[in-house]
Design an enzyme around this catalytic site. Structure first.
Site, mmCIF file in Angstrom:
data_model
loop_
_atom_site.group_PDB
_atom_site.id
_atom_site.type_symbol
_atom_site.label_atom_id
_atom_site.label_comp_id
_atom_site.label_asym_id
_atom_site.label_seq_id
_atom_site.Cartn_x
_atom_site.Cartn_y
_atom_site.Cartn_z
ATOM 1 N N ARG A 97 29.656 50.852 40.922
ATOM 2 C CA ARG A 97 29.600 49.535 42.084
ATOM 3 C C ARG A 97 30.643 50.556 42.941
ATOM 4 N NH1 ARG A 97 27.349 45.683 44.292
ATOM 5 N NH2 ARG A 97 26.485 45.204 42.543
ATOM 6 N N HIS A 347 28.765 43.493 36.413
ATOM 7 C CA HIS A 347 28.964 44.034 38.257
ATOM 8 C C HIS A 347 29.304 45.933 38.252
ATOM 9 C CE1 HIS A 347 30.071 43.197 42.135
ATOM 10 N NE2 HIS A 347 29.011 43.211 41.860
ATOM 11 N N CYS A 348 29.906 46.304 36.982
ATOM 12 C CA CYS A 348 30.686 47.453 37.437
ATOM 13 C C CYS A 348 29.787 48.380 37.352
ATOM 14 C CB CYS A 348 31.937 47.625 36.356
ATOM 15 S SG CYS A 348 33.177 45.925 36.692
ATOM 16 N N LEU A 349 28.934 48.367 36.675
ATOM 17 C CA LEU A 349 27.863 49.081 35.771
ATOM 18 C C LEU A 349 26.634 48.586 36.948
ATOM 19 C CD1 LEU A 349 25.527 48.345 33.844
ATOM 20 C CD2 LEU A 349 26.802 48.083 32.973
#
Length: 356
Positions: A97, A347-349
Site C-alpha cells: 500500500r 489495507h496495508c498489504l
C-alpha cells in the site's frame, strides 16, 4: 515552491471503483514479525483466497524458491492458481500500500489514459532498508507497459514522498489525510513543504480540489499518523470513522478530535459529509508495545470487503456496520491478530489496480 512535471488531468479513482487486479507482495522479512512469522504467509493466503474469486491477484516474489512456497501454500488454501500471477520483483517488506504505485487515469499512455505515479518511498522516514521498495512502482509500470512519472519539487528536482496509507480519496475531488503524517517534523516525509504546498501537490497529481486535514493517527502506528486506520471513504459522500469509547484509552482524545473535524467538514462541492462510526478493538500489545489495530484498515475489492478482526467483541459490530455500508459486497473478516504484530493489517498489504 513550484511544481514540475505536472500531469494535468490526472485523477486517482476511489478504491470501490472497478479493479483490474489486486497487487500484493509475498511476505519474507521475518524481522517484521519477530518470533511470529510462521502464521503470516497463511494470513496472506486467506486474503488471496477471498480476492481471487472476484479479481486477479498479482503477487510480487523475491525469487523462484519463494514463488514455489507461495504456490504450495495457495494450493493448500484452495486458491485457483489460474487467477494468480507471480512477478519476480524484489522487496524489502510486504506493505505494498505504501511502497507500491498509485494508479491514475487521464494523463498516461495506457488504455483509458492509465498511468502510474512513482512517489518516493523512504521507509516512513523511520527505517533504513527501503531501497528495493522504492523501486517497486517503476518495476510494476514496466511489467504493465504503463507510463510512470516521479512527482518532484522545484528547485532541485527533489522527489516527493507520499505513501498510499497516508491518504484516502472519494474519487470526486476530496481527499482526507492527517497533519501528523504529512506536516509533522517528526518522521518528516517532505521537510520544508508547507500545508499550502502539500495541498498544491495533491491537487495537481491526484486531481483533488478539497483536502480534509485530520489531526493524529492511532497509538502504536509506526507510520506516524496514517489515515487508513482512522477515516475511510466508503462512497463519494460517506466516511467510516474510528471512534474510541473508553475515555482512559490513549486513542480517545485524538479520535474524538478527528470526529469533531469531520462533523464540520465538507466535500469538494461544499456539502456536509455523512459520517458513520466504527468502534475500536481493545488495545493490542506485543512485548509491551502497543499495536495499531483498527477495523478501518479494510480493503474494498470488486465484490467483497476484507476487514481485519482481532478476536474482540467489537469484531461483530464492525462487520455488521460495514455490511450495512456495502450492501452489494460481501463483507469478510480476516483474522489479523498475528498480522498486526507487523504494525499493519489488510489495507496495508493490498493495492488496487483500477480498470482503465
Amino acid at each position: 515552491m513550484g511544481l514540475i512535471s505536472t500531469p494535468d488531468g490526472y485523477r486517482m479513482p476511489a478504491e470501490w471503483e472497478p479493479h483490474e487486479a489486486t497487487w500484493i507482495a509475498w511476505p519474507h522479512y521475518r524481522a517484521d514479525w519477530p518470533g511470529k512469522f510462521a502464521p503470516i504467509p497463511w494470513v496472506f493466503g486467506e486474503v488471496v483466497r477471498h480476492l481471487h474469486r472476484h479479481e486477479p491477484v498479482r503477487i510480487l516474489v523475491e525469487n523462484g524458491r519463494l514463488e514455489q512456497r507461495a504456490r504450495r501454500l495457495l494450493s493448500r488454501a484452495e486458491v485457483d492458481l489460474a487467477a494468480v500471477e507471480f512477478h519476480r520483483v524484489a522487496t524489502n517488506r510486504c506493505w505494498l500500500r505504501d511502497s507500491g504505485p498509485i494508479f491514475v487515469r487521464g494523463g498516461g499512455s495506457g488504455p483509458g489514459g492509465m498511468g502510474i505515479l512513482d512517489w518516493k518511498f523512504n521507509g516512513w522516514a523511520r527505517y533504513s532498508n527501503f531501497r528495493r521498495d522504492d523501486a517497486v512502482p517503476g518495476a510494476i509500470a514496466r511489467l504493465l507497459g504503463l507510463e510512470y512519472r516521479q512527482p518532484k519539487l522545484e528547485p532541485g528536482g527533489r522527489r516527493i514522498v507520499l505513501e498510499g496509507g497516508s491518504f484516502d480519496v472519494n474519487g470526486r475531488g476530496t481527499l482526507v489525510t492527517t497533519e501528523e503524517c504529512l506536516l509533522s517534523p517528526v518522521q518528516a516525509r517532505n521537510p520544508g513543504v508547507s500545508r499550502a504546498e502539500m495541498e498544491d501537490i495533491l491537487r495537481h497529481y491526484l486531481g483533488v480540489g478539497k483536502v480534509i486535514w485530520l489531526d493524529r493517527g492511532i497509538a502504536g502506528d509506526d507510520t506516524h499518523g496514517h489515515v487508513d486506520d482512522i477515516a475511510r471513504f466508503v462512497n463519494p459522500t460517506t466516511l467510516a470513522v474510528s471512534v474510541e469509547s473508553n475515555q482512559r484509552d490513549a486513542n480517545y482524545e485524538a479520535l474524538r478530535a478527528n470526529r469533531k473535524r469531520l462533523a464540520e467538514a465538507t466535500d469538494q462541492a461544499g456539502r456536509p459529509l455523512r459520517v458513520v462510526e466504527l468502534p475500536m478493538p481493545r488495545p493490542l500489545f506485543f512485548r509491551g508495545e502497543r499495536l495499531p489495530a483498527s477495523y478501518a484498515n479494510f480493503y474494498i475489492a470488486n465484490r467483497t470487503v476484507l476487514v481485519p478482526t482481532f478476536n474482540d467483541p467489537n469484531d461483530s459490530v464492525a462487520l455488521t456496520r460495514l455490511s450495512w455500508l456495502f450492501p452489494e459486497r460481501s463483507v469478510v473478516g480476516i483474522h489479523s491478530l498475528d498480522l498486526a504484530w507487523g504494525f499493519g493489517t489488510i489495507h496495508c498489504l493490498t493495492l488496487q489496480q483500477p480498470l482503465p
